[in-house]
Design a protein around this motif. Structure first.
Motif, PDB file in Angstrom:
ATOM      1  N   UNK A  77       0.809  -1.224   0.000  1.00  0.00           N
ATOM      2  CA  UNK A  77       0.000   0.000   0.000  1.00  0.00           C
ATOM      3  C   UNK A  77       0.838   1.268   0.000  1.00  0.00           C
ATOM      4  N   UNK A  78       0.243   2.326  -0.529  1.00  0.00           N
ATOM      5  CA  UNK A  78       0.792   3.685  -0.413  1.00  0.00           C
ATOM      6  C   UNK A  78      -0.228   4.492   0.387  1.00  0.00           C
ATOM      7  N   UNK A  79       0.245   5.247   1.390  1.00  0.00           N
ATOM      8  CA  UNK A  79      -0.690   6.125   2.111  1.00  0.00           C
ATOM      9  C   UNK A  79      -0.302   7.575   1.856  1.00  0.00           C
ATOM     10  N   UNK A  80      -1.303   8.422   1.627  1.00  0.00           N
ATOM     11  CA  UNK A  80      -1.033   9.844   1.376  1.00  0.00           C
ATOM     12  C   UNK A  80      -0.783  10.548   2.708  1.00  0.00           C
ATOM     13  N   UNK A  81      -0.295  11.774   2.625  1.00  0.00           N
ATOM     14  CA  UNK A  81       0.013  12.542   3.839  1.00  0.00           C
ATOM     15  C   UNK A  81      -1.244  12.701   4.691  1.00  0.00           C
ATOM     16  N   UNK A  82      -1.157  12.524   6.025  1.00  0.00           N
ATOM     17  CA  UNK A  82      -2.336  12.640   6.893  1.00  0.00           C
ATOM     18  C   UNK A  82      -2.881  14.070   6.895  1.00  0.00           C
ATOM     19  N   UNK A  83      -4.207  14.192   6.988  1.00  0.00           N
ATOM     20  CA  UNK A  83      -4.838  15.511   7.113  1.00  0.00           C
ATOM     21  C   UNK A  83      -5.964  15.391   8.127  1.00  0.00           C
ATOM     22  N   UNK A  84      -6.560  16.521   8.490  1.00  0.00           N
ATOM     23  CA  UNK A  84      -7.667  16.510   9.457  1.00  0.00           C
ATOM     24  C   UNK A  84      -8.925  17.020   8.752  1.00  0.00           C
ATOM     25  N   UNK A  85     -10.036  17.033   9.486  1.00  0.00           N
ATOM     26  CA  UNK A  85     -11.318  17.422   8.883  1.00  0.00           C
ATOM     27  C   UNK A  85     -11.561  18.920   9.076  1.00  0.00           C
ATOM     28  N   UNK A  86     -11.637  19.652   7.961  1.00  0.00           N
ATOM     29  CA  UNK A  86     -11.868  21.101   8.011  1.00  0.00           C
ATOM     30  C   UNK A  86     -13.327  21.417   7.691  1.00  0.00           C
ATOM     31  N   UNK A  87     -13.825  22.500   8.279  1.00  0.00           N
ATOM     32  CA  UNK A  87     -15.168  22.995   7.958  1.00  0.00           C
ATOM     33  C   UNK A  87     -15.008  24.306   7.192  1.00  0.00           C
ATOM     34  N   UNK A  88     -15.360  24.270   5.921  1.00  0.00           N
ATOM     35  CA  UNK A  88     -15.147  25.430   5.043  1.00  0.00           C
ATOM     36  C   UNK A  88     -16.484  26.125   4.792  1.00  0.00           C
ATOM     37  N   UNK A  89     -16.541  27.418   5.135  1.00  0.00           N
ATOM     38  CA  UNK A  89     -17.724  28.230   4.808  1.00  0.00           C
ATOM     39  C   UNK A  89     -17.437  28.967   3.510  1.00  0.00           C
ATOM     40  N   UNK A  90     -18.270  28.695   2.482  1.00  0.00           N
ATOM     41  CA  UNK A  90     -18.047  29.312   1.172  1.00  0.00           C
ATOM     42  C   UNK A  90     -18.714  30.688   1.119  1.00  0.00           C
ATOM     43  N   UNK A  91     -18.343  31.456   0.122  1.00  0.00           N
ATOM     44  CA  UNK A  91     -18.878  32.828   0.008  1.00  0.00           C
ATOM     45  C   UNK A  91     -20.388  32.842  -0.227  1.00  0.00           C
ATOM     46  N   UNK A  92     -20.943  31.727  -0.757  1.00  0.00           N
ATOM     47  CA  UNK A  92     -22.397  31.676  -0.962  1.00  0.00           C
ATOM     48  C   UNK A  92     -23.135  31.149   0.270  1.00  0.00           C
ATOM     49  N   UNK A  93     -22.398  30.960   1.406  1.00  0.00           N
ATOM     50  CA  UNK A  93     -23.029  30.537   2.655  1.00  0.00           C
ATOM     51  C   UNK A  93     -23.040  29.036   2.879  1.00  0.00           C
ATOM     52  N   UNK A  94     -22.648  28.244   1.880  1.00  0.00           N
ATOM     53  CA  UNK A  94     -22.657  26.778   2.014  1.00  0.00           C
ATOM     54  C   UNK A  94     -21.519  26.319   2.931  1.00  0.00           C
ATOM     55  N   UNK A  95     -21.829  25.346   3.811  1.00  0.00           N
ATOM     56  CA  UNK A  95     -20.814  24.761   4.693  1.00  0.00           C
ATOM     57  C   UNK A  95     -20.351  23.436   4.091  1.00  0.00           C
ATOM     58  N   UNK A  96     -19.056  23.305   3.875  1.00  0.00           N
ATOM     59  CA  UNK A  96     -18.517  22.087   3.264  1.00  0.00           C
ATOM     60  C   UNK A  96     -17.514  21.436   4.212  1.00  0.00           C
ATOM     61  N   UNK A  97     -17.693  20.109   4.463  1.00  0.00           N
ATOM     62  CA  UNK A  97     -16.746  19.353   5.293  1.00  0.00           C
ATOM     63  C   UNK A  97     -15.680  18.777   4.370  1.00  0.00           C
ATOM     64  N   UNK A  98     -14.414  19.090   4.643  1.00  0.00           N
ATOM     65  CA  UNK A  98     -13.320  18.660   3.770  1.00  0.00           C
ATOM     66  C   UNK A  98     -12.307  17.845   4.580  1.00  0.00           C
ATOM     67  N   UNK A  99     -12.153  16.549   4.231  1.00  0.00           N
ATOM     68  CA  UNK A  99     -11.123  15.732   4.881  1.00  0.00           C
ATOM     69  C   UNK A  99      -9.984  15.413   3.912  1.00  0.00           C
ATOM     70  N   UNK A 100     -10.196  15.730   2.631  1.00  0.00           N
ATOM     71  CA  UNK A 100      -9.169  15.503   1.614  1.00  0.00           C
ATOM     72  C   UNK A 100      -8.765  16.867   1.031  1.00  0.00           C
ATOM     73  N   UNK A 101      -7.513  17.296   1.198  1.00  0.00           N
ATOM     74  CA  UNK A 101      -7.116  18.637   0.737  1.00  0.00           C
ATOM     75  C   UNK A 101      -7.436  18.898  -0.726  1.00  0.00           C
ATOM     76  N   UNK A 102      -7.444  17.864  -1.577  1.00  0.00           N
ATOM     77  CA  UNK A 102      -7.716  18.074  -3.001  1.00  0.00           C
ATOM     78  C   UNK A 102      -9.159  18.530  -3.247  1.00  0.00           C
ATOM     79  N   UNK A 103     -10.050  18.360  -2.238  1.00  0.00           N
ATOM     80  CA  UNK A 103     -11.447  18.784  -2.384  1.00  0.00           C
ATOM     81  C   UNK A 103     -11.677  20.218  -1.909  1.00  0.00           C
ATOM     82  N   UNK A 104     -10.612  20.856  -1.415  1.00  0.00           N
ATOM     83  CA  UNK A 104     -10.748  22.227  -0.912  1.00  0.00           C
ATOM     84  C   UNK A 104     -11.133  23.170  -2.053  1.00  0.00           C
ATOM     85  N   UNK A 105     -12.192  24.009  -1.861  1.00  0.00           N
ATOM     86  CA  UNK A 105     -12.594  24.936  -2.928  1.00  0.00           C
ATOM     87  C   UNK A 105     -11.481  25.938  -3.268  1.00  0.00           C
TER      88      UNK A 105
END
Length: 602
Positions: free
Chosen positions: A369-397
């Motif tokens: 197996x290959x494991x990617x760098x560890x990250x934590x769960x972020x709560x991102x509030x977007x400019x349109x008011x939507x709350x997005x839970x991000x645990x994978x940095x590549x999904x960050x807006x």
């Protein structure tokens, strides 16, 4: 398997259910070994160190990862003993074992005294209203100071110093007195054999020959073999194939009554049907309500797991499903990476837990197996008011869409010798920590309570803490909600294309250092191509660091000698055009070793 004759219902007053809890390396497994010897559960010729630690990984590392239960006979009583892990990442195993007990044996090192996990586990036992039998271990060590440690236990935990037993799990001194104290101080379990059956599953593992083997504690009623059971949360029906007790070998019995702990095999093939916290009842005479189960532990660290060979993906899915039964502390969901292919995003309770799960997958299921760098769960509030839970940095807006980012925080408790207070405070402050409280447990030992971002603890905080305090500091932590912070996503671009496996979220002040170190590391790992490869670190559209892997250069003018310089210039221009065309259609191949090396934690 050995069959044994069943007697009449065991008298509840003869049963004692207890669990060993302690900080890491305070001697839980060694004490369990001595108790097994003293009670005659294991012959002297069969005895080995860490007898209950059945996993090869546990024996190699000298730590307990999984709780283990065993049934013992002592002074006309039956003691059901559970040996538990000590590391903070496995504290959910401790909380599950406490639901099957009426008392705990709190083991404290007579040389080191109370440590962070000692406090955490003791408070856990108090919350469950369990009787605490405190014992100072390692009194045979020259550095042992039982009187000081007993006074510390009295001051911090409120357990009278005269009630604290002195033992040596290594030599066996005082262990008989400890067993007598367990029988004397542990309350007998409560339960009614005439009520409908209610049994709580507190652990399960998958046996490839027999299916799911579950550890359970009978609360009410009687569990008989050859009956039909109803698993209340899963709402499934199964026939009992075998019930029994661990002596410590699996020994079949005809029935288990209230207060008894044993194992159940019911031919279950679907691992999701026998989760920890499941209530088992008789299908014909059902209980009205399920027992209060366990809340699933919440993952704190996230990492991608990918097979090195793409065709191993299906095997990885099966392996994760089987391991999830035995370890409910992690979860997983499929994800795809442009660089690594198909894999799973997994959530773990901590870095050691992540390391253990990965190693178990590789050993027990023969995966690479290959494991990617560890990250934590972020709560991102977007400019349109939507709350997005991000645990994978590549999904960050994109930065232009982000209003604010909140990251998880922890309340950390650090116990260390008072001499190291300054260096610990310096470490916590460089990790954006906020001091909550500082308290002296004794003139020589201090407890510091800090509020720290989880992302700062998760990588190498524990290693730095140990090295700065010469190994004397201990750490315990609990979740403390989310808070906004000035965070940015750093992308790594190869040849202008972002590589999602190397993306990470860091504090703005540390973004440049991360970008610089990652580009330098990759420039050493990526082999030279026929064209120049730029390696860049970027925040949004802004490049913050760059390294270049130089192209192979062939001397095309070698065959020319003397003569007109325009002939050389013509050949060099032709080569330059060829390189430019190759660069526009070229693709940078990253060797597997480069991923492994770049993603290995420093």
């Amino acid at each position: 398997m050995r069959e044994r004759d069943t007697q009449n219902q065991m008298d509840l007053n003869r049963i004692r259910n207890t669990s060993i809890i302690a900080h890491i390396d305070h001697g839980k497994s060694t004490l369990a070994d001595r108790i097994l010897e003293l009670t005659g559960a294991v012959d002297a010729r069969d005895m080995r160190e860490q007898f209950l630690d059945s996993m090869e990984l546990e024996r190699e590392r000298g730590i307990t990862i999984k709780l283990q239960s065993v049934r013992l006979n002592w002074a006309d009583h039956v003691i059901n003993l559970i040996d538990t892990p000590g590391h903070v990442d496995f504290s959910y195993e401790v909380s599950r074992s406490l639901a099957a007990c009426e008392s705990v044996i709190l083991v404290v090192d007579a040389a080191q005294g109370i440590e962070a996990q000692t406090l955490a586990n003791c408070y856990l036992a108090m919350e469950n209203d369990l009787e605490i039998v405190a014992a100072l271990n390692k009194i045979d060590l020259p550095a042992a100071d039982p009187d000081r440690c007993a006074a510390e236990i009295e001051q911090v935990l409120g357990i009278a110093a005269e009630d604290v037993l002195n033992i040596s799990a290594k030599t066996g001194e005082g262990v008989k007195e400890l067993l007598d104290a367990i029988v004397e101080r542990t309350p007998a379990p409560k339960g009614d054999p005439d009520k409908p059956l209610q049994a709580l599953i507190f652990d399960s593992h998958f046996d490839q020959y027999r299916g799911v083997v579950s550890s359970l504690r009978v609360m009410n009623g009687v569990l008989h073999k050859n009956t039909n059971l109803r698993f209340m949360q899963a709402n499934t029906r199964h026939e009992v194939h075998e019930i029994g007790v661990r002596l410590p070998d699996h020994t079949a019995v005809d029935k288990l009554g209230p207060g008894e702990t044993g194992y159940l095999i019911a031919g279950i093939k679907n691992v999701s049907e026998a989760r920890s916290g499941e209530t088992v009842t008789d299908d014909t005479n059902r209980a009205d309500q399920p027992l209060e189960g366990y809340s699933d532990p919440k993952p704190m660290v996230f990492s991608g797991l990918y097979p090195t060979e793409g065709d191993e993906f299906a095997n990885l899915r099966v392996a994760l499903e089987k391991l999830r039964l035995n370890d409910s502390g992690f979860n997983y969901e499929p994800e795809t990476s442009g660089a690594l292919g198909f894999g799973f995003r997994c959530g773990f309770l901590g870095l050691l837990h992540m390391e253990i799960v990965r190693e178990r997958l590789e050993r027990e299921f023969d995966l690479s197996l290959i494991s990617t760098a560890p990250s934590v769960e972020y709560r991102v509030t977007k400019t349109d008011g939507e709350l997005k839970i991000v645990s994978n940095p590549s999904e960050m807006p994109h930065p232009s869409e982000i209003l604010e980012i909140a990251e998880p925080y922890l309340n950390a408790s650090i116990i260390a010798p008072a001499d190291h207070t300054g260096t610990i405070m310096d470490l916590c402050q460089t990790r954006r920590g906020e001091l909550i409280k500082m308290e002296y447990l004794s003139p020589e030992r201090v407890e510091l309570r800090y509020r720290l971002p989880l992302a700062e603890i998760v990588l190498d905080f524990y290693d730095h803490l140990k090295s700065r305090t010469q190994g004397y500091a201990s750490l315990d932590y609990e979740a403390a909600g989310h808070d906004t912070a000035d965070l940015v996503k750093v992308d790594v671009l190869l040849h202008g294309e972002p590589v999602d496996a190397f993306s990470t979220v860091v504090h703005k002040d540390k973004a440049y250092n991360y970008g610089r170190s990652m580009t330098e590391k990759l420039s050493e790992l990526i082999p030279r191509q026929q064209f120049e490869v730029p390696i860049q670190a970027a925040i949004g559209g802004r490049i913050i660091a760059r390294e270049t892997v130089r192209a192979y250069r062939k001397d095309v003018t070698q065959k020319l000698y003397g003569g007109d310089v325009t002939r050389k210039r013509k050949l060099l221009e032709k080569q330059k055009a060829g390189k430019k065309r190759m660069k526009s259609i070229g693709r940078v191949d990253i060797p597997q070793e480069a991923f492994v090396s770049a993603l290995t934690l420093d």
